[in-house]
Motif scaffolding. Structure first.
Motif, PDB file in Angstrom:
ATOM      1  N   GLY A  49       0.690  -1.169  -0.099  1.00 54.13           N
ATOM      2  CA  GLY A  49      -0.161  -0.088  -0.051  1.00 54.13           C
ATOM      3  C   GLY A  49       0.825   1.233   0.104  1.00 54.13           C
ATOM      4  O   GLY A  49       2.006   1.150   0.387  1.00 54.13           O
ATOM      5  N   SER A  58      -4.406   7.152  -2.731  1.00 58.27           N
ATOM      6  CA  SER A  58      -3.914   5.934  -1.780  1.00 58.27           C
ATOM      7  C   SER A  58      -4.248   4.721  -2.490  1.00 58.27           C
ATOM      8  O   SER A  58      -5.103   4.729  -3.533  1.00 58.27           O
ATOM      9  CB  SER A  58      -4.580   6.011  -0.361  1.00 58.27           C
ATOM     10  OG  SER A  58      -6.185   5.577  -0.610  1.00 58.27           O
ATOM     11  N   TYR A  60      -4.365   0.227  -1.767  1.00 58.93           N
ATOM     12  CA  TYR A  60      -3.726  -1.060  -0.853  1.00 58.93           C
ATOM     13  C   TYR A  60      -4.261  -2.101  -2.042  1.00 58.93           C
ATOM     14  O   TYR A  60      -4.990  -2.524  -2.630  1.00 58.93           O
ATOM     15  CB  TYR A  60      -4.804  -0.971   0.005  1.00 58.93           C
ATOM     16  CG  TYR A  60      -4.628  -0.109   1.106  1.00 58.93           C
ATOM     17  CD1 TYR A  60      -5.357   1.128   0.965  1.00 58.93           C
ATOM     18  CD2 TYR A  60      -3.762  -0.236   2.112  1.00 58.93           C
ATOM     19  CE1 TYR A  60      -5.274   2.426   2.105  1.00 58.93           C
ATOM     20  CE2 TYR A  60      -3.430   1.066   3.131  1.00 58.93           C
ATOM     21  CZ  TYR A  60      -4.435   2.035   3.026  1.00 58.93           C
ATOM     22  OH  TYR A  60      -4.151   3.267   3.774  1.00 58.93           O
ATOM     23  N   LYS A  65      -6.467  -4.932   1.942  1.00 62.53           N
ATOM     24  CA  LYS A  65      -7.595  -3.773   1.758  1.00 62.53           C
ATOM     25  C   LYS A  65      -8.538  -4.135   2.855  1.00 62.53           C
ATOM     26  O   LYS A  65      -9.209  -5.193   3.031  1.00 62.53           O
ATOM     27  CB  LYS A  65      -8.253  -3.841   0.543  1.00 62.53           C
ATOM     28  CG  LYS A  65      -8.972  -2.509   0.080  1.00 62.53           C
ATOM     29  CD  LYS A  65      -9.425  -2.555  -1.337  1.00 62.53           C
ATOM     30  CE  LYS A  65      -8.322  -2.509  -2.516  1.00 62.53           C
ATOM     31  NZ  LYS A  65      -8.665  -2.662  -3.636  1.00 62.53           N
ATOM     32  N   THR A  69      -4.244   0.114   7.247  1.00 64.51           N
ATOM     33  CA  THR A  69      -4.336   1.561   7.017  1.00 64.51           C
ATOM     34  C   THR A  69      -3.042   2.297   7.187  1.00 64.51           C
ATOM     35  O   THR A  69      -2.199   2.145   8.050  1.00 64.51           O
ATOM     36  CB  THR A  69      -5.451   2.198   8.049  1.00 64.51           C
ATOM     37  OG1 THR A  69      -6.601   1.621   7.765  1.00 64.51           O
ATOM     38  CG2 THR A  69      -5.524   3.702   7.539  1.00 64.51           C
TER      39      THR A  69
END
Length: 124
Positions: A49, A58, A60, A65, A69
């Motif tokens: 990511g 962003s 991922y 996902k 984060t």
């Protein structure tokens, strides 16, 4: 020249959570895209990511996902990888890196500086 130092890796049980830190010295992290990679035993380094310089960019990989984060705290010049609902297959060495953009192909060659790596082990 930006230098990155990681901290926070440890052993956790499946389903647990962990946060890895990546602190920069030198230029501010706010000027860079931040990428996170991992390298599992016997496997190639995988980009999981990234976030761009602006908050609206962003990416991922599907395997993380919704569970992982990436964030940044510009005042602390630190980036974070928050990992939730960890699975055994998340076991790997994790690396932060900085580059000029967040792209879905996440080529390691596009990143100009790397952290030293942090070991994460997910096991019961």
């Amino acid at each position: 020249q930006v230098q990155l130092v990681q901290s926070g890796g440890e052993a956790v049980q499946p389903g647990g959570s962990l946060r890895i830190s990546c602190t920069a010295s030198g230029p501010s992290l706010r000027n860079y895209a931040i990428g996170w990679f991992r390298e599992a035993p016997g496997k190639e380094r995988e980009g999981i990511g990234c976030v761009g310089v602006t908050a609206d960019s962003s990416y991922y990989v599907d395997s993380v996902k919704g569970r992982f984060t990436i964030s940044r705290a510009n005042v602390e010049n630190t980036a974070y990888l928050q990992m939730n609902s960890l699975k055994a297959e998340d076991t790997a060495n994790y690396f932060c890196a900085v580059g000029w953009g967040c792209y879905t192909d996440m080529r390691p060659a596009d990143y100009r500086a790397w952290g030293q790596g942090t070991r994460v082990t997910v096991s019961s």
